[in-house]
Design a protein around this motif. Sequence first.
Motif, short mmCIF file in Angstrom:
data_model
loop_
_atom_site.label_atom_id
_atom_site.label_comp_id
_atom_site.label_asym_id
_atom_site.label_seq_id
_atom_site.Cartn_x
_atom_site.Cartn_y
_atom_site.Cartn_z
N VAL A 186 123.29 20.94 -75.72
CA VAL A 186 122.09 20.53 -76.45
C VAL A 186 121.26 19.58 -75.59
N ARG A 187 119.98 19.55 -75.91
CA ARG A 187 119.07 18.62 -75.24
C ARG A 187 119.23 17.24 -75.87
N GLN A 188 119.23 16.22 -75.03
CA GLN A 188 119.28 14.83 -75.50
C GLN A 188 118.16 14.07 -74.84
N GLU A 189 117.17 13.71 -75.66
CA GLU A 189 116.04 12.96 -75.14
C GLU A 189 116.43 11.50 -75.06
N GLU A 190 116.24 10.93 -73.91
CA GLU A 190 116.64 9.54 -73.68
C GLU A 190 115.47 8.72 -73.19
N ARG A 191 115.57 7.49 -73.50
CA ARG A 191 114.54 6.56 -73.02
C ARG A 191 114.67 6.41 -71.51
N PRO A 192 113.56 6.55 -70.78
CA PRO A 192 113.66 6.42 -69.33
C PRO A 192 114.08 5.01 -68.92
N ALA A 193 114.78 4.96 -67.81
CA ALA A 193 115.21 3.65 -67.30
C ALA A 193 114.00 2.81 -66.93
N LEU A 194 114.06 1.53 -67.23
CA LEU A 194 112.98 0.62 -66.93
C LEU A 194 113.25 -0.12 -65.63
N ARG A 195 112.19 -0.42 -64.91
CA ARG A 195 112.32 -1.24 -63.73
C ARG A 195 112.51 -2.70 -64.15
N ARG A 196 113.32 -3.39 -63.38
CA ARG A 196 113.66 -4.76 -63.71
C ARG A 196 112.69 -5.73 -63.04
N ALA A 197 112.33 -6.78 -63.76
CA ALA A 197 111.50 -7.86 -63.22
C ALA A 197 112.04 -9.18 -63.72
N VAL A 198 112.11 -10.16 -62.83
CA VAL A 198 112.58 -11.50 -63.16
C VAL A 198 111.43 -12.47 -62.90
N VAL A 199 111.05 -13.22 -63.92
CA VAL A 199 109.95 -14.17 -63.82
C VAL A 199 110.51 -15.57 -64.07
N LEU A 200 110.29 -16.47 -63.12
CA LEU A 200 110.86 -17.81 -63.16
C LEU A 200 109.74 -18.85 -63.31
N LEU A 201 109.96 -19.79 -64.20
CA LEU A 201 109.03 -20.92 -64.38
C LEU A 201 109.70 -22.20 -63.94
N ASP A 202 109.09 -22.87 -62.98
CA ASP A 202 109.55 -24.19 -62.54
C ASP A 202 108.94 -25.22 -63.48
N SER A 203 109.79 -25.95 -64.20
CA SER A 203 109.30 -26.95 -65.15
C SER A 203 109.72 -28.35 -64.77
N ARG A 204 109.92 -28.61 -63.48
CA ARG A 204 110.33 -29.94 -63.06
C ARG A 204 109.17 -30.94 -63.18
N ARG A 205 109.46 -32.07 -63.76
CA ARG A 205 108.45 -33.11 -63.90
C ARG A 205 108.00 -33.64 -62.54
N SER A 206 108.93 -33.66 -61.58
CA SER A 206 108.60 -34.23 -60.27
C SER A 206 107.61 -33.39 -59.50
N THR A 207 107.53 -32.10 -59.79
CA THR A 207 106.64 -31.23 -59.03
C THR A 207 105.37 -30.85 -59.79
N LEU A 208 105.44 -30.80 -61.12
CA LEU A 208 104.28 -30.34 -61.89
C LEU A 208 103.72 -31.40 -62.81
N GLY A 209 104.32 -32.58 -62.83
CA GLY A 209 103.79 -33.66 -63.64
C GLY A 209 104.30 -33.62 -65.07
N PRO A 210 103.78 -34.49 -65.92
CA PRO A 210 104.27 -34.60 -67.31
C PRO A 210 103.73 -33.48 -68.19
N ASP A 211 104.18 -33.46 -69.44
CA ASP A 211 103.66 -32.50 -70.41
C ASP A 211 102.15 -32.64 -70.53
#
Length: 457
Positions: free
Chosen positions: A226-251
């Motif tokens: 039988v045919r089995q329709e499947e969701r295609p594989a997705l490409r992976r992406a990693v997004v990082l946020l630097d939240s250090r006070r010493s580099t980006l300042g206060p809130d």
Amino acid sequence: MARRESILTTRGQSFLSAGVVLLAAGLLIGLGDLTRLGLLLVGIALAAVLVGRRSPSWLQARRTVSPDVLTVGEHATVDLALTNVDRRRSPLVVAQEQLAYVLGDRPRFVLPGIAGGQVRHVSYTVRPTARGRYRLGPLLVRVRDAFGLTSRLAQVPSDDAILVLPVVVDLGDTRLTSAGSGAEGTVPQMVALHGAENMSIREYRLGDDQRRIHWPATAHRGEPMVRQEERPALRRAVVLLDSRRSTLGPDGSEAFEWAVSAVASVVAHLDRRGFAVHLVTDDTLDDCATATTTDAALEVLALARVGDDETYPEVVRAAADLASLGGVVVAVVGAGDRVDDRVVDRAGDKDRGAVASSGAATDGSDAAVLAAARHPGTTSAALVLDPAAFGHDGSRSRHRPSRPHHHDRGPARHDGGDVSATVQVLRAHGWRTVVVQGSESVDQAWAALDHPDGGRR
């Protein structure tokens, strides 16, 4: 309904003062009528205070916000429905809505008497200037007694809130591609057709719809398939946020808000292009292994706050673990103030293998720790914010003591050279880099990553 302390008006204070004087005078000179008049005035003032202390529970408030979720700079209309839950007609009151100042001016209005059980609607507009979750209310009403002797502010409690998302910028058609794009999800083991549908073939199981039988495969295998329709594989992406006070300042600092908007834009951009996006921040360390959606990521970023430097290695480590499976890595970071001169010298070596083997990725500097998160065969890009351009000198000593034995790794740079040093270390490890000077928009910085040499210095 919560209340504040009752306050005597000028008339009420005059009644009380006159009553005390008359009472004292009557007792002093022995005039009973004068004493009784003083008692009457004092009694009226005290009765008014006692009556005024009673909580006026006749008013209820309910708010409807349209839209209930908005981005910075957008307008939203708040419909305030005020209901008189008492059977008697309510008195005329002056009301003021309590709002955070970033939502705009606090509206004030006169509320005429409302018949028992009736509802009166009042609307006003908010326009937030900063992201976050903000409380709407409570509504403060000024209540007076029938004789005008007391006046007090009472608040109508409320749990209403509004969520303000960071600004999402359209990043255009710039794409980050990689030979090792990674995969997330089920990949069909046997592809029957090459077209718009992604199908795989499996053995027939009891209960399968017979209309899904794939006759060519059945004839070839000699058993029902039988045919089995499947969701295609997705490409992976990693997004990082630097939240250090010493580099980006206060809130609320310009650099940190730019970084949050950039991360939100990158997540939305990659999500629209079919990537399985993993957002890695201080707030998502526990569940960053699960791919996020744009809406979920924006809610997280709406409440993002600067963190301590101690958590930054954990954030980078989590991003590196995800990147080890392949995919695209995008980091929005500030230029750290701890870059060893010896690392910079090694980073200038054109032989990247020599740089890695010399220990640039393991010497403990902030830039080297991030650089080591890239794995061979992946595309990694970094938007490096220049602290000085955003009015922040990046000096960590202003926020917390320096790390012990800092001098053992060589002199650190605090004169603005950390930006170029950070870029050199990252580029030596194969990262595309763009230095954000503060005047650039997010889409301009993102477009610069498509430059043939991997970005601007």
